[in-house]
Design a protein around this motif. Structure first.
Motif, PDB file in Angstrom:
ATOM      1  N   VAL A  77       0.826  -1.199   0.000  1.00  0.00           N
ATOM      2  CA  VAL A  77       0.000   0.000   0.000  1.00  0.00           C
ATOM      3  C   VAL A  77       0.864   1.254   0.000  1.00  0.00           C
ATOM      4  O   VAL A  77       0.592   2.219  -0.735  1.00  0.00           O
ATOM      5  N   VAL A  78       1.924   1.245   0.812  1.00  0.00           N
ATOM      6  CA  VAL A  78       2.812   2.406   0.890  1.00  0.00           C
ATOM      7  C   VAL A  78       3.476   2.666  -0.463  1.00  0.00           C
ATOM      8  O   VAL A  78       3.543   3.808  -0.930  1.00  0.00           O
ATOM      9  N   SER A  79       3.970   1.616  -1.105  1.00  0.00           N
ATOM     10  CA  SER A  79       4.684   1.801  -2.369  1.00  0.00           C
ATOM     11  C   SER A  79       3.763   2.293  -3.482  1.00  0.00           C
ATOM     12  O   SER A  79       4.116   3.196  -4.241  1.00  0.00           O
ATOM     13  N   VAL A  80       2.577   1.706  -3.590  1.00  0.00           N
ATOM     14  CA  VAL A  80       1.631   2.145  -4.619  1.00  0.00           C
ATOM     15  C   VAL A  80       1.177   3.576  -4.340  1.00  0.00           C
ATOM     16  O   VAL A  80       1.084   4.415  -5.249  1.00  0.00           O
ATOM     17  N   SER A  81       0.912   3.883  -3.058  1.00  0.00           N
ATOM     18  CA  SER A  81       0.501   5.242  -2.694  1.00  0.00           C
ATOM     19  C   SER A  81       1.621   6.242  -2.974  1.00  0.00           C
ATOM     20  O   SER A  81       1.372   7.354  -3.459  1.00  0.00           O
ATOM     21  N   ALA A  82       2.854   5.840  -2.667  1.00  0.00           N
ATOM     22  CA  ALA A  82       3.996   6.733  -2.907  1.00  0.00           C
ATOM     23  C   ALA A  82       4.168   7.011  -4.395  1.00  0.00           C
ATOM     24  O   ALA A  82       4.474   8.137  -4.799  1.00  0.00           O
ATOM     25  N   VAL A  83       3.964   5.983  -5.220  1.00  0.00           N
ATOM     26  CA  VAL A  83       4.058   6.167  -6.670  1.00  0.00           C
ATOM     27  C   VAL A  83       3.028   7.178  -7.143  1.00  0.00           C
ATOM     28  O   VAL A  83       3.320   8.082  -7.936  1.00  0.00           O
ATOM     29  N   ARG A  84       1.819   7.053  -6.654  1.00  0.00           N
ATOM     30  CA  ARG A  84       0.746   7.964  -7.076  1.00  0.00           C
ATOM     31  C   ARG A  84       0.982   9.387  -6.581  1.00  0.00           C
ATOM     32  O   ARG A  84       0.495  10.342  -7.189  1.00  0.00           O
TER      33      ARG A  84
END
Length: 338
Positions: free
Chosen positions: A239-246
């Motif tokens: 979740v953190v990585s996908v959110s950070a990408v966005r």
């Protein structure tokens, strides 16, 4: 507790862990900017450690309750799962190959440290069993390797001897001015502490339900730990990585996975301290050795991708992401049938 109730609780706790990981993303990006440490260090060390709390508690609890295979597989299986999570984050970043855009010397060093620590664990497994006051000396050495390695990486960030070539798709790790005003550093730290507690409690009960499912479903402890509990406790990283990408924090997305993976190896040291019978490294079976080998292979593919830096790839997804997913699926199919 019945099997179905354990499954329902397991899914619910996984959702709690995933939600907590979402809340951590923005706070981590703000901390990186306010403190000046940068996304790579905050993501790789601080955020990587916090999002790993549930996994630590899962492995330690399983080891203490006499489930060394579950504890070991959860620790190393989480690293394999999180490496594939980075491939998912690459798919979510539609502009270019994530590994190309997030070029970072710090992330490369984290990857090298990860492979070195996994290799050290294999050396310990192949050696004679030795415990001092119920703890294998290798557990303490593993912690020292991590501390020395992260210190080396921190110094390398300040005075890098190698720098990636900037391209039109490179997203540099520079402070976001929107994170600066009206942000209280103390409140951010409090938020981190509260979220860490939530994730920790959820991780404890994930371990409990994982043991119940293992004992009542016929699924092996190795496969249960390597896939189900490791994926559930690794949801914050996804979740953190996908959110950070966005949010455009690409270096944070990659360092959260690689740095978190490096920290996750310490699960074995903590689990060894909790295991009551012998060294947890020597309670492992060929299944655990297979998982470590698979994890080294996945980490090597990721490191090659970070060095090669393919700009776009098929569907703007890097070859390393596609290959990682294939290796993971085939590897776990083989593990299930072992």
């Amino acid at each position: 507790m019945s099997l179905w109730l354990a499954i329902v609780i397991f899914i619910g706790l996984a959702a709690v862990i995933g939600y907590a990981g979402t809340m951590l993303t923005k706070a981590a990006d703000q901390l990186a900017d306010l403190t000046g440490f940068g996304e790579a260090l905050v993501g790789g060390i601080l955020l990587g450690a916090i999002t790993s709390i549930s996994g630590i508690i899962t492995s330690v609890t399983a080891a203490y309750e006499g489930q060394p295979e579950l504890a070991f597989s959860n620790a190393v299986g989480g690293i394999a799962a999180q490496t594939v999570f980075l491939a998912i984050a690459d798919i979510a970043y539609t502009r270019a190959n994530l590994e190309h855009a997030s070029a970072s010397f710090t992330n490369l060093l984290q990857g090298v440290l990860l492979i070195g620590m996994l290799g050290f664990v294999i050396l310990v497994m192949a050696s004679e069993s030795l415990t001092v006051f119920g703890i294998h000396p290798a557990s303490l050495i593993l912690i020292l390797i991590y501390v020395f390695g992260t210190r080396l990486i921190s110094k390398a960030k300040e005075h890098p001897m190698w720098e990636p070539q900037d391209t039109s798709e490179t997203v540099e790790d520079v402070p976001d001015e929107n994170n600066q005003p009206n942000v209280n550093l103390k409140l951010l730290i409090v938020r981190f502490t509260v979220l860490a507690g939530v994730v920790g409690v959820a991780g404890y009960y994930i371990a409990q339900t994982g043991i119940i499912i293992t004992e009542n479903s016929g699924v092996s402890a190795s496969f249960m730990g390597a896939l189900f509990t490791s994926v559930a406790t690794s949801l914050p990283e996804l979740v953190v990585s996908v959110s950070a990408v966005r949010q455009g924090a690409l270096t944070l997305a990659v360092s959260n996975i690689i740095g978190g993976n490096t920290f996750d190896i310490l699960f074995l040291a903590f689990a060894d301290m909790a295991y009551q019978e012998d060294s947890i490294y020597h309670a492992a079976t060929n299944s655990q050795l297979f998982i470590i080998s698979l994890t080294i292979l996945l980490s090597s593919v990721l490191l090659l991708g970070l060095l090669h830096r393919q700009k776009y790839g098929f569907g703007k997804v890097g070859w390393e992401s596609i290959l990682s997913i294939l290796i993971f699926v085939i590897g776990y199919f083989l593990l299930y049938n072992m």
